[in-house]
Design a protein around this motif. Structure first.
Motif, PDB file in Angstrom:
ATOM      1  N   THR A  35       3.883   4.888 -17.158  1.00 36.75           N
ATOM      2  CA  THR A  35       4.860   3.922 -16.678  1.00 36.75           C
ATOM      3  C   THR A  35       4.191   2.886 -15.781  1.00 36.75           C
ATOM      4  O   THR A  35       3.350   3.215 -14.953  1.00 36.75           O
ATOM      5  N   PHE A  36       4.575   1.613 -15.962  1.00 36.16           N
ATOM      6  CA  PHE A  36       4.038   0.538 -15.123  1.00 36.16           C
ATOM      7  C   PHE A  36       5.159  -0.440 -14.780  1.00 36.16           C
ATOM      8  O   PHE A  36       6.240  -0.405 -15.373  1.00 36.16           O
ATOM      9  N   GLY A  37       4.893  -1.324 -13.802  1.00 34.05           N
ATOM     10  CA  GLY A  37       5.855  -2.346 -13.419  1.00 34.05           C
ATOM     11  C   GLY A  37       5.776  -2.640 -11.931  1.00 34.05           C
ATOM     12  O   GLY A  37       4.870  -2.177 -11.235  1.00 34.05           O
ATOM     13  N   SER A  89       1.911   2.019  -7.573  1.00 29.37           N
ATOM     14  CA  SER A  89       0.810   2.286  -6.652  1.00 29.37           C
ATOM     15  C   SER A  89      -0.472   1.616  -7.116  1.00 29.37           C
ATOM     16  O   SER A  89      -0.753   1.522  -8.316  1.00 29.37           O
ATOM     17  N   ALA A  90      -1.279   1.198  -6.150  1.00 26.47           N
ATOM     18  CA  ALA A  90      -2.565   0.571  -6.459  1.00 26.47           C
ATOM     19  C   ALA A  90      -3.558   1.547  -7.054  1.00 26.47           C
ATOM     20  O   ALA A  90      -4.619   1.143  -7.529  1.00 26.47           O
ATOM     21  N   ARG A  91      -3.224   2.860  -7.065  1.00 21.35           N
ATOM     22  CA  ARG A  91      -4.159   3.802  -7.680  1.00 21.35           C
ATOM     23  C   ARG A  91      -4.099   3.711  -9.201  1.00 21.35           C
ATOM     24  O   ARG A  91      -4.945   4.275  -9.892  1.00 21.35           O
ATOM     25  N   PRO A 150      -1.909  -2.362 -11.501  1.00 27.95           N
ATOM     26  CA  PRO A 150      -1.887  -2.974 -10.162  1.00 27.95           C
ATOM     27  C   PRO A 150      -3.282  -3.228  -9.607  1.00 27.95           C
ATOM     28  O   PRO A 150      -3.494  -4.215  -8.898  1.00 27.95           O
ATOM     29  N   THR A 151      -4.236  -2.356  -9.926  1.00 29.83           N
ATOM     30  CA  THR A 151      -5.621  -2.556  -9.467  1.00 29.83           C
ATOM     31  C   THR A 151      -6.169  -3.883  -9.978  1.00 29.83           C
ATOM     32  O   THR A 151      -6.775  -4.652  -9.231  1.00 29.83           O
ATOM     33  N   TYR A 194      -0.551  -4.253  -0.509  1.00 31.65           N
ATOM     34  CA  TYR A 194      -1.705  -3.722  -1.234  1.00 31.65           C
ATOM     35  C   TYR A 194      -3.012  -4.180  -0.604  1.00 31.65           C
ATOM     36  O   TYR A 194      -3.103  -5.285  -0.083  1.00 31.65           O
ATOM     37  N   LYS A 195      -4.029  -3.304  -0.656  1.00 32.34           N
ATOM     38  CA  LYS A 195      -5.354  -3.607  -0.101  1.00 32.34           C
ATOM     39  C   LYS A 195      -6.329  -3.692  -1.267  1.00 32.34           C
ATOM     40  O   LYS A 195      -6.926  -2.693  -1.676  1.00 32.34           O
TER      41      LYS A 195
END
Length: 333
Positions: A183-185, A189-191, A195-196, A326-327
């Motif tokens: 699942t994405f959207g 999470s940045a993990r 998102p990365t 996010y970092k």
């Protein structure tokens, strides 16, 4: 009429990625929702804090920890339906902290199951993961595919699924094991790799650090995922079953990265970061799910075009307030 109408629904992990979208969706459908959020001294409700005030006012918030059986009982005592999503999910973090995965994913699920049995909960959905299948031995992966614990994370989820199945068989608890693929959207999470890539591109980087880009994934837009949860909860034929939520397709990480680079900054390129590469026997190289059971019993199918889902995700991350969470300079395990 939906079985969920006029019932109080508890969502554990409501402060997380899929959980917050599920709560938001259930509220918009007119359901009565209690959100179980992880207790913290900041009084943060995670991603629920980003919902508009009108929707947020319609949610009952419960702060607690699924590892604590007393808190679980307190959260569930006035509910009839439970969607259990609370879990530790990062695979690299499970390599060095496996105890916490057993405590949260296995013992936490056991707490939910025991309380559901004691309180005669009418419907319980336990959230699994496609990672329990490991690298595909055949495709598309149906629910009969062997389980392969290729990380402590996947092992903990296999354990939780097995305990849930045992409660159905031993005590006739109305359990369904729900198995979303990748699942994405917005709010992810940045993990996770999408998102990365997006956060590195939006922060202006031209060298995008990734691990292995050859694995394939069955990518599922979060809005389709939460619709499936509702459909499953309304389907009595799925009690006592495992059921995939999947798109019956696969795409490589490389292909997704190329698409994101094309849409955000075509001058960027991918560089391999060895820190992000999983041990070879732990990497899941191919995931391609079969949604035949879900489609046959509920009529559910994904509605969101993949490219449109990617565009919606980019647009959400492009909002500076969202991106500030996010970092991008730090590898998030």
């Amino acid at each position: 009429m939906s079985f969920l109408q006029n019932k109080k629904i508890l969502v554990t992990g409501a402060d997380g990625f899929i959980g917050s979208h599920l709560v938001e969706f259930l509220i918009t459908q007119g359901y009565q929702v209690k959100a179980f959020c992880f207790y913290n001294s900041f009084n943060s409700w995670g991603w629920l804090d980003s919902l508009d005030k009108e929707n947020l006012q319609r949610i009952e918030i419960f702060m607690g920890d699924v590892r604590d059986p007393n808190g679980v009982r307190e959260a569930m005592k006035d509910c009839q339906i439970v969607f259990h999503l609370a879990a530790l999910i990062a695979i690299p973090f499970s390599y060095h902290s496996p105890d916490s995965y057993i405590d949260t994913n296995v013992k936490g699920t056991l707490n939910i199951l025991q309380t559901a049995r004691d309180l005669n909960i009418e419907r319980l959905l336990i959230t699994s993961t496609s990672e329990v299948y490991g690298t595909a031995q055949y495709v598309p992966i149906d629910e009969k595919h062997p389980k392969q614990p290729q990380s402590p994370y996947s092992a903990s989820k296999i354990g939780a699924d097995a305990i849930a199945d045992s409660f159905y068989r031993s005590f006739n608890l109305p359990v369904t094991i729900v198995r979303p693929f990748n699942t994405f959207g917005p709010r992810q999470s940045a993990r996770a790799f999408i998102p990365t890539i997006i956060t590195q591109l939006l922060s202006g980087k031209t060298e995008i650090k990734l691990g292995d880009v050859t694995p394939t994934r069955d990518l599922l837009f979060v809005k389709d995922t939460v619709r499936a949860f509702e459909a499953i909860a309304n389907c009595n034929e799925l009690i006592g079953h495992e059921v995939n939520i999947a798109t019956n397709s696969e795409i490589s990480i490389q292909e997704v990265a190329d698409l994101l680079i094309q849409k955000i900054n075509p001058k960027a390129k991918i560089v391999t970061d060895k820190n992000r590469i999983r041990p070879e026997k732990s990497e899941v190289f191919r995931l391609f799910g079969d949604n035949t059971k879900l489609n046959n019993l509920t009529g559910w199918e994904p509605k969101t075009n993949f490219t449109q889902a990617i565009i919606q995700t980019i647009e959400w991350f492009s909002n500076r307030e969202n991106l500030s969470h996010y970092k991008s300079d730090i590898y998030n395990v």
